[in-house]
Design an enzyme around this catalytic site. Structure first.
Site, short mmCIF file in Angstrom:
data_model
loop_
_atom_site.label_atom_id
_atom_site.label_comp_id
_atom_site.label_asym_id
_atom_site.label_seq_id
_atom_site.Cartn_x
_atom_site.Cartn_y
_atom_site.Cartn_z
CB CYS A 114 -22.58 1.44 -32.42
SG CYS A 114 -21.85 -0.19 -32.57
CG HIS A 254 -19.48 4.10 -32.45
ND1 HIS A 254 -19.32 3.43 -31.26
CD2 HIS A 254 -19.60 3.15 -33.41
CE1 HIS A 254 -19.34 2.13 -31.49
NE2 HIS A 254 -19.51 1.93 -32.79
CG ASN A 284 -17.34 -1.06 -31.73
OD1 ASN A 284 -17.97 -0.56 -30.81
ND2 ASN A 284 -17.85 -1.21 -32.95
O1 UT7 Z 1 -19.89 -0.36 -34.55
C1 UT7 Z 1 -20.93 -0.85 -35.35
C2 UT7 Z 1 -20.71 -0.52 -36.74
N1 UT7 Z 1 -19.65 -1.32 -37.28
C3 UT7 Z 1 -18.79 -0.76 -38.09
O2 UT7 Z 1 -18.84 0.42 -38.32
C4 UT7 Z 1 -17.78 -1.67 -38.75
C5 UT7 Z 1 -17.73 -1.36 -40.21
N2 UT7 Z 1 -16.85 -2.22 -40.98
C6 UT7 Z 1 -15.51 -2.22 -40.85
O3 UT7 Z 1 -14.97 -1.53 -40.00
C7 UT7 Z 1 -14.68 -2.99 -41.84
O4 UT7 Z 1 -15.50 -3.43 -42.89
C8 UT7 Z 1 -13.96 -4.22 -41.22
C9 UT7 Z 1 -12.86 -3.74 -40.29
C10 UT7 Z 1 -14.94 -5.09 -40.46
C11 UT7 Z 1 -13.31 -5.03 -42.33
O5 UT7 Z 1 -12.41 -4.21 -43.07
P1 UT7 Z 1 -12.47 -4.17 -44.66
O6 UT7 Z 1 -11.37 -3.30 -45.10
O7 UT7 Z 1 -13.86 -3.79 -45.05
O8 UT7 Z 1 -12.15 -5.66 -45.03
P2 UT7 Z 1 -13.00 -6.65 -45.91
O9 UT7 Z 1 -14.19 -7.12 -45.15
O10 UT7 Z 1 -13.20 -6.04 -47.26
O11 UT7 Z 1 -11.99 -7.85 -46.07
C12 UT7 Z 1 -10.78 -7.72 -46.81
C13 UT7 Z 1 -10.02 -9.04 -46.71
C14 UT7 Z 1 -10.88 -10.27 -46.99
O12 UT7 Z 1 -10.10 -11.20 -47.69
P3 UT7 Z 1 -10.25 -11.38 -49.27
O13 UT7 Z 1 -11.67 -11.77 -49.49
O14 UT7 Z 1 -9.91 -10.04 -49.85
O15 UT7 Z 1 -9.26 -12.45 -49.56
C15 UT7 Z 1 -11.19 -10.79 -45.63
O16 UT7 Z 1 -11.44 -12.19 -45.61
O17 UT7 Z 1 -9.53 -9.20 -45.37
C16 UT7 Z 1 -9.93 -10.48 -44.88
N3 UT7 Z 1 -10.12 -10.37 -43.44
C17 UT7 Z 1 -9.10 -10.52 -42.57
N4 UT7 Z 1 -7.79 -10.76 -42.73
C18 UT7 Z 1 -7.02 -10.82 -41.64
C19 UT7 Z 1 -11.26 -10.12 -42.75
N5 UT7 Z 1 -11.01 -10.10 -41.44
C20 UT7 Z 1 -9.68 -10.34 -41.30
C21 UT7 Z 1 -8.83 -10.43 -40.19
N6 UT7 Z 1 -7.52 -10.66 -40.40
N7 UT7 Z 1 -9.26 -10.26 -38.93
#
Ligand code: UT7
Length: 346
Positions: A114, A254, A284
């Site tokens: 990125c 980004h 992204n």
């Molecule tokens: O560009 C390169 C650099 N990349 C980034 O900067 C990305 C950085 N990370 C992020 O943007 C975020 O971490 C994500 C958008 C990828 C995820 O968001 P989050 O708020 O950190 O969610 P999480 O990973 O803590 O997951 C929360 C919950 C989980 O369920 P439990 O364990 O709490 O029951 C996940 O399994 O959300 C669940 N989850 C989803 N639910 C519905 C994860 N993906 C999804 C989904 N739809 N697509």
């Protein structure tokens, strides 16, 4: 002083849209979750199996040549920032050079995920500043759909396909790239990667069975480092150049997550109307996000505008660039529309 100024911006976005509603039918997710956690509503997908990253990069560059009114043989150097090269080798830059007809150019690919476009901009600027080259194309292009597992809801909802490109030319009036900061912390390499297909784990039946050729991301860890990294590096470049939030015309972040963008803008003291955001429409696009923002905002940009570009991504890699915009975007945009329609008419 001879600086490297952006003198034209081009882009390519595939026509096909993958909406959150489409993804709801593919994995266990919801429009509401995706919008509130990331800010994304839809992304573009390059569906034609015959087309890859070099196609999008070349189209973006063709637009630049038309807008600037120059021929491909005038280009000296082509830098393609990508993590989705057409092939492992040769470099995608070689394919772009050929497809563009840039017979006098050399080129190479740059892999910084990125942060790729910002790292490419820093490299390209050096070749202009040193006096070695007059015209350098810096392209950020990724066909992310080629490396996504559309059964993995934690990654497939985040990314889209697209390309953005800029032309760098010398400037002696104080415009262009004025400063840049780059960082790498390779200890983060396992948090965001494609584990298979390289020399460590070459493609095999096992690597395919284990789904090692797709993007893997530990989202929470990357999020934590990205929020801090992007805000820190933006603050660093502002301090180095005595800039406060009011003096910045636009923050060009980004586009990985709207929450990361908002945190960076708050830290910089930049109000939301001065933050370029198009993640809702394209998701992204990895190396493509920053030049695609410049493209979308070009008409609003004025000579002398202070821009801070900032990114964080796989590696980990992160960085920021401070530049003074070198032309009146509205005038160029009007001229460009004529030039582009003339090409389409022929
Ligand atoms: O560009 C390169 C650099 N990349 C980034 O900067 C990305 C950085 N990370 C992020 O943007 C975020 O971490 C994500 C958008 C990828 C995820 O968001 P989050 O708020 O950190 O969610 P999480 O990973 O803590 O997951 C929360 C919950 C989980 O369920 P439990 O364990 O709490 O029951 C996940 O399994 O959300 C669940 N989850 C989803 N639910 C519905 C994860 N993906 C999804 C989904 N739809 N697509």
């Amino acid at each position: 002083m001879r600086t490297a100024a952006i003198t034209a911006v081009g882009h390519y976005l595939p026509e096909d849209r993958l909406t959150n509603a489409d993804l709801e039918k593919m994995v266990d997710t919801s429009d509401e979750w995706i919008r509130t956690r990331t800010g994304i509503r839809e992304r573009r997908i390059l569906k034609d199996p015959e087309k890859a990253t070099s196609y999008m990069a070349t189209e973006a560059c063709k637009e630049i040549l038309a807008k600037r009114g120059i021929g491909p043989e005038e280009i000296d150097l082509i830098i393609v920032a990508t993590i989705t090269p057409d092939m492992v080798f040769p470099a995608t830059a070689c394919r772009v050079q050929d497809q563009l007809g840039a017979t006098n150019a050399w080129g190479f690919d740059l892999s910084a995920a990125c942060s790729g476009f910002l790292f490419g901009l820093a490299c390209g600027a050096q070749f202009i500043e040193s006096g070695k080259h007059e015209k350098v194309l810096v392209i950020g292009a990724d066909k992310m759909s080629s490396i996504l597992d559309y059964t993995d809801r934690t990654t497939c909802i985040l990314f889209g396909d697209g390309a953005g490109a800029v032309l760098l030319e010398p400037n002696t009036e104080g415009f262009g790239v004025l400063d840049s900061v780059e960082h790498t912390d390779g200890s983060g390499h396992t948090a965001l990667c494609i584990p298979g297909g390289g020399s460590l784990k070459p493609a095999s039946m096992e690597s395919v069975d284990e789904r090692l050729h797709y993007v893997y991301q530990d989202g929470k860890t990357v999020f934590k480092y990205a929020v801090k990294g992007m805000a820190d590096v933006a603050a660093e470049i502002m301090a180095r150049n005595d800039l406060d939030g009011d003096e910045i015309a636009y923050l060009v972040p980004h586009q990985a997550n709207l929450r990361i963008i908002d945190a960076t803008a708050r830290r910089m003291g930049v109000s939301s109307d001065k933050v370029m955001v198009n993640i809702d429409r394209y998701g992204n696009t990895t190396a493509g996000t920053i030049p695609l923002c410049l493209y979308d905002w070009e008409k609003k940009l004025r000579t002398g505008d202070n821009l801070v570009l900032t990114a964080f991504g796989g590696g980990f890699t992160w960085g920021a660039t401070y530049l003074k915009w070198a032309y009146d975007g509205s005038a160029v945009a009007a001229h460009a529309e004529n030039a582009l329609s003339a090409i389409q008419d022929n």
